[in-house]
Design an enzyme around this catalytic site. Structure first.
Site, PDB file in Angstrom:
ATOM      1  N   TYR A  33       0.841  -1.194   0.000  1.00  0.00           N
ATOM      2  CA  TYR A  33       0.000   0.000   0.000  1.00  0.00           C
ATOM      3  C   TYR A  33       0.873   1.239   0.000  1.00  0.00           C
ATOM      4  CZ  TYR A  33       0.709   1.274   4.932  1.00  0.00           C
ATOM      5  OH  TYR A  33       1.247   1.683   6.119  1.00  0.00           O
ATOM      6  N   LYS A 149      -1.159 -18.118  13.964  1.00  0.00           N
ATOM      7  CA  LYS A 149      -1.568 -18.528  12.616  1.00  0.00           C
ATOM      8  C   LYS A 149      -2.250 -17.340  11.930  1.00  0.00           C
ATOM      9  CE  LYS A 149      -3.446 -22.569  10.281  1.00  0.00           C
ATOM     10  NZ  LYS A 149      -2.250 -22.731   9.442  1.00  0.00           N
ATOM     11  N   LEU A 207       5.069 -22.228  14.038  1.00  0.00           N
ATOM     12  CA  LEU A 207       3.657 -22.519  14.260  1.00  0.00           C
ATOM     13  C   LEU A 207       3.548 -23.867  14.970  1.00  0.00           C
ATOM     14  CD1 LEU A 207       0.811 -21.314  13.545  1.00  0.00           C
ATOM     15  CD2 LEU A 207       0.722 -23.076  11.783  1.00  0.00           C
TER      16      LEU A 207
HETATM   17  N1  PMP Z   1       3.762 -24.258   9.789  1.00  0.00           N
HETATM   18  C1  PMP Z   1       3.163 -23.374   8.974  1.00  0.00           C
HETATM   19  C2  PMP Z   1       3.865 -22.085   8.682  1.00  0.00           C
HETATM   20  C3  PMP Z   1       1.900 -23.671   8.410  1.00  0.00           C
HETATM   21  O1  PMP Z   1       1.290 -22.790   7.599  1.00  0.00           O
HETATM   22  C4  PMP Z   1       1.294 -24.930   8.691  1.00  0.00           C
HETATM   23  C5  PMP Z   1      -0.005 -25.298   8.032  1.00  0.00           C
HETATM   24  N2  PMP Z   1      -1.101 -24.783   8.695  1.00  0.00           N
HETATM   25  C6  PMP Z   1       1.952 -25.792   9.576  1.00  0.00           C
HETATM   26  C7  PMP Z   1       3.173 -25.436  10.102  1.00  0.00           C
HETATM   27  C8  PMP Z   1       1.319 -27.111   9.984  1.00  0.00           C
HETATM   28  O2  PMP Z   1       0.270 -26.884  10.884  1.00  0.00           O
HETATM   29  P1  PMP Z   1      -0.981 -27.882  11.011  1.00  0.00           P
HETATM   30  O3  PMP Z   1      -0.417 -29.239  11.263  1.00  0.00           O
HETATM   31  O4  PMP Z   1      -1.736 -27.347  12.182  1.00  0.00           O
HETATM   32  O5  PMP Z   1      -1.737 -27.796   9.737  1.00  0.00           O
END
Ligand code: PMP
Length: 287
Positions: A33, A149, A207
């Protein structure tokens, strides 16, 4: 008078203006942006903002949606229609609308363009300036909360695109210490030379994959040796097997890293067994 927005070719009352739900800006933060201050109905410090706009788009390999001249006319028209004398004019450009996928749309998407204008009370702004303002400090952690997330997936999308261009399925991020953190959309694992299953610990900035978590329980149930300990790309190449996990990929064997074979370069028995066991377990946990 209500505010007027420009969206993809037309001006509309702002309350009714909308973008497609599969716009990559909304789903992946795959957008940039720019903002111009408006003085006397004119875009101020204009050249610098246009130059940065073109640079940002160039860095993301998004086409300029139209010529700079056409864009300038449109921005000024938005200011005029909103009857804003003093204010701010915002421009958002995303890579466009495409079925959700981290990598760039293959058949090209048309960049989405949104322009909004808001009025600023100059007298109030001057009064604030006359009093001065306070600041607080915060740790510099931008792009550093990979445990959330979030749809702020631009780095993941760029990494996935790099993987696709290299003929690979996934990209593994490597940190300052040379250790693999996780994939662009999955968690990363190896079966190391000693047969130990390894994936990075969740104290690190990754994550907390649900597949990863459930799989750890499955492994414990099977009495497998597991260590939540990071590994280097070199260790992955020397490992017996490697795989990635995620709701999309389930348990997916990895046979090469940076174009070099993992182990003997074939799908191994441990990953395939875990894939079967995980899918069974995930189904048992269905609602
Ligand atoms: N790391 C990242 C960056 C992701 O986007 C994902 C997919 N959601 C995962 C790990 C795996 O997470 P999950 O097993 O909860 O899908």
């Amino acid at each position: 008078m209500g505010r007027i927005a420009y969206v993809n070719g037309a001006f509309a009352p702002q309350a009714e203006a909308a973008v497609h739900i599969e716009d990559r800006g909304y789903q992946l933060a795959d957008a940039i942006y720019e903002v111009w201050a408006v003085f006397d109905g004119r875009l101020s410090d204009a050249e610098g903002h246009f130059a940065r706009l073109e640079r940002s788009l160039g860095e993301l390999r998004i086409d300029m949606p139209m010529s700079r001249k056409a864009l300038q006319l449109l921005l000024k028209e938005a200011v005029r229609r909103n009857r804003v004398h003093d204010g701010l004019c915002y421009l958002q450009v995303s890579r466009g609308v495409a079925p959700r996928d981290h990598a760039f749309p293959t058949n090209g998407a048309t960049p989405s363009v949104v322009i909004t204008v808001k009025a600023v009370d100059r007298a109030a702004a001057e009064a604030k300036a006359a009093k001065g303002v306070g600041v607080i400090t915060q740790p510099e952690n931008r792009w550093g909360r990979c445990d959330i997330k979030t749809v702020g997936l631009l780095p993941n999308a760029l990494a996935k695109q790099a993987a696709r261009e290299a003929g690979a399925y996934e990209a593994w991020f490597v940190d300052d210490l040379g250790l693999v953190t996780e994939g662009a959309s999955s968690n990363a694992w190896i079966v190391d030379r000693d047969g130990v299953l390894r994936t990075r610990d969740t104290n690190a900035n990754i994550l907390r994959g649900i597949t990863r978590h459930t799989l750890l329980e499955v492994m414990a149930g099977e009495g497998m040796r597991v260590e939540q300990r990071a590994f280097t790309p070199k260790e992955a190449l020397e490992a017996r097997e490697a795989f990635v996990t995620g709701a999309g990929s389930m348990v997916l064997p990895v046979v090469s890293v940076d174009g070099r074979p993992v182990g003997d370069g074939t799908v191994g028995p441990v990953a395939m067994k875990l894939r079967r066991l995980y899918i069974e377990r995930a189904k048992a946990l269905s609602v």
